[in-house]
Design a protein around this motif. Structure first.
Motif, PDB file in Angstrom:
ATOM      1  N   SER A  22      18.371   9.597  65.759  1.00  0.00           N
ATOM      2  CA  SER A  22      18.679  10.518  66.845  1.00  0.00           C
ATOM      3  C   SER A  22      17.872  11.811  66.767  1.00  0.00           C
ATOM      4  CB  SER A  22      20.167  10.871  66.840  1.00  0.00           C
ATOM      5  OG  SER A  22      20.485  11.762  67.887  1.00  0.00           O
ATOM      6  N   HIS A  25      18.536  16.976  70.373  1.00  0.00           N
ATOM      7  CA  HIS A  25      18.997  17.084  71.755  1.00  0.00           C
ATOM      8  C   HIS A  25      18.278  16.006  72.572  1.00  0.00           C
ATOM      9  CE1 HIS A  25      20.982  20.834  70.721  1.00  0.00           C
ATOM     10  NE2 HIS A  25      19.851  21.249  70.179  1.00  0.00           N
ATOM     11  N   ILE A  29      17.395   7.330  76.038  1.00  0.00           N
ATOM     12  CA  ILE A  29      17.811   6.316  75.058  1.00  0.00           C
ATOM     13  C   ILE A  29      16.743   5.237  74.972  1.00  0.00           C
ATOM     14  CG2 ILE A  29      19.492   4.492  74.559  1.00  0.00           C
ATOM     15  CD1 ILE A  29      21.534   6.264  76.176  1.00  0.00           C
ATOM     16  N   THR A  93      25.513   4.001  76.142  1.00  0.00           N
ATOM     17  CA  THR A  93      25.600   4.774  77.379  1.00  0.00           C
ATOM     18  C   THR A  93      27.011   5.311  77.611  1.00  0.00           C
ATOM     19  OG1 THR A  93      25.900   2.716  78.640  1.00  0.00           O
ATOM     20  CG2 THR A  93      23.678   3.622  78.515  1.00  0.00           C
ATOM     21  N   GLU A  95      28.690   6.625  75.255  1.00  0.00           N
ATOM     22  CA  GLU A  95      28.666   7.854  74.469  1.00  0.00           C
ATOM     23  C   GLU A  95      27.714   8.893  75.056  1.00  0.00           C
ATOM     24  OE1 GLU A  95      27.982   7.122  70.335  1.00  0.00           O
ATOM     25  OE2 GLU A  95      29.377   5.426  70.245  1.00  0.00           O
ATOM     26  N   HIS A  96      26.710   8.421  75.796  1.00  0.00           N
ATOM     27  CA  HIS A  96      25.698   9.327  76.367  1.00  0.00           C
ATOM     28  C   HIS A  96      25.444   8.919  77.821  1.00  0.00           C
ATOM     29  CE1 HIS A  96      24.762  10.792  72.276  1.00  0.00           C
ATOM     30  NE2 HIS A  96      24.932   9.538  71.927  1.00  0.00           N
ATOM     31  N   LEU A  99      22.096   9.851  79.976  1.00  0.00           N
ATOM     32  CA  LEU A  99      20.741   9.586  79.495  1.00  0.00           C
ATOM     33  C   LEU A  99      20.210   8.255  80.028  1.00  0.00           C
ATOM     34  CD1 LEU A  99      20.946  10.702  75.743  1.00  0.00           C
ATOM     35  CD2 LEU A  99      20.345  12.047  77.766  1.00  0.00           C
TER      36      LEU A  99
END
Length: 267
Positions: A22, A25, A29, A93, A95-96, A99
């Motif tokens: 990761s 920031h 993905i 996705t 979780e994020h 993105l």
């Protein structure tokens, strides 16, 4: 070195081992689908370059590969691995959610990525296919034998860098035995499904080595021509062998990949 975080995600046939790298920031993905007989740990350098471009990288070990469970390199239905990729995409996705996702597949992973893109294009921002098994594949000729010959992958076909082949041979998580008949049959069926499936409407980049003996560029092109959409780009590298991300010109390859992704995502 960026140390990956280990994840466990429930797939169709067990708990998949997933590596995560990761950026502080992340802005997008990268979902990596590795090739036959190998594992996501071989993509450490790739992941570090992607993280440097602000990616959050998730890379599962397919069932029967690497640290995931299952009989080694046994794939009875490629569609189940495609479904596993979709499960991983859904998890990351969730979780994020803001993105965009870029799917990157190499070799057999390119086959799986192409099939996933056909089925789930609406969830992808772009697709990168590295030396994908598409169109026809000479290894499937082994199915003509009553007993599959013990013909493991020649490490010399991977890269012009001899250290790549040496590391491949020494890697205990890499499969060094013969191909399995059900796996070859599953790949054959997946190739047929892709050939009969839709074209890719997502921005797609195909990269391939001109001297790839394991997955020859000309054979792959017959499949590429069936799925090529309007926003399609390709780079064929003279002298390069199968594993472009481990080749002597890997920096050039990665620059082309990141340029394509950056242009597509407007980053």
């Amino acid at each position: 070195m960026i140390e990956p975080t280990d994840r466990q995600i429930t797939g169709c046939h067990g708990e998949l081992a997933v590596r995560e790298w990761s950026a502080p920031h992340p802005g997008w993905i990268a979902l990596i689908a590795h090739g036959y007989g190998e594992h996501s740990g071989r993509y450490q350098w790739v992941a570090e370059q992607l993280v440097g471009a602000r990616a959050l990288v998730w890379a599962p070990d397919h069932i029967g590969h690497g640290r995931s469970p299952g009989e080694r390199v046994l794939v009875e239905d490629a569609e189940t691995i495609v479904a596993d990729l979709e499960t991983v995409r859904q998890r990351v996705t969730a979780e994020h959610p803001d993105l965009p996702v870029v799917l990157i597949g190499h070799s057999m992973g390119g086959l799986l990525a192409a099939r996933h893109a056909q089925l789930h294009q609406q969830h992808l921002a772009a697709v990168v296919l590295s030396a994908p098994v598409l169109g026809t594949w000479h290894v499937l000729d082994l199915l003509e034998h009553d007993e599959i010959p013990d013909t493991p992958i020649d490490p010399a076909t991977l890269s012009r860098d001899p250290e790549v082949g040496a590391a491949y041979l020494a890697d205990p998580l890499v499969w060094h035995g013969p191909f399995r008949r059900p796996t070859l049959q599953a790949i054959d069926q997946c190739l047929l499904a892709i050939n009969e499936g839709p074209t890719l409407d997502r921005p797609t980049l195909w990269v391939h080595g001109e001297d790839d003996e394991l997955v020859p560029e000309a054979d792959t092109r017959t499949g590429i021509d069936r799925i090529r959409g309007d926003d399609f780009h390709e780079h064929i590298y003279p002298g390069a062998r199968h594993e472009l991300f481990n080749e002597t010109n890997k920096a050039e390859v990665m620059n082309d990949v990141l340029t394509f992704i950056g242009r597509t995502l407007n980053t």
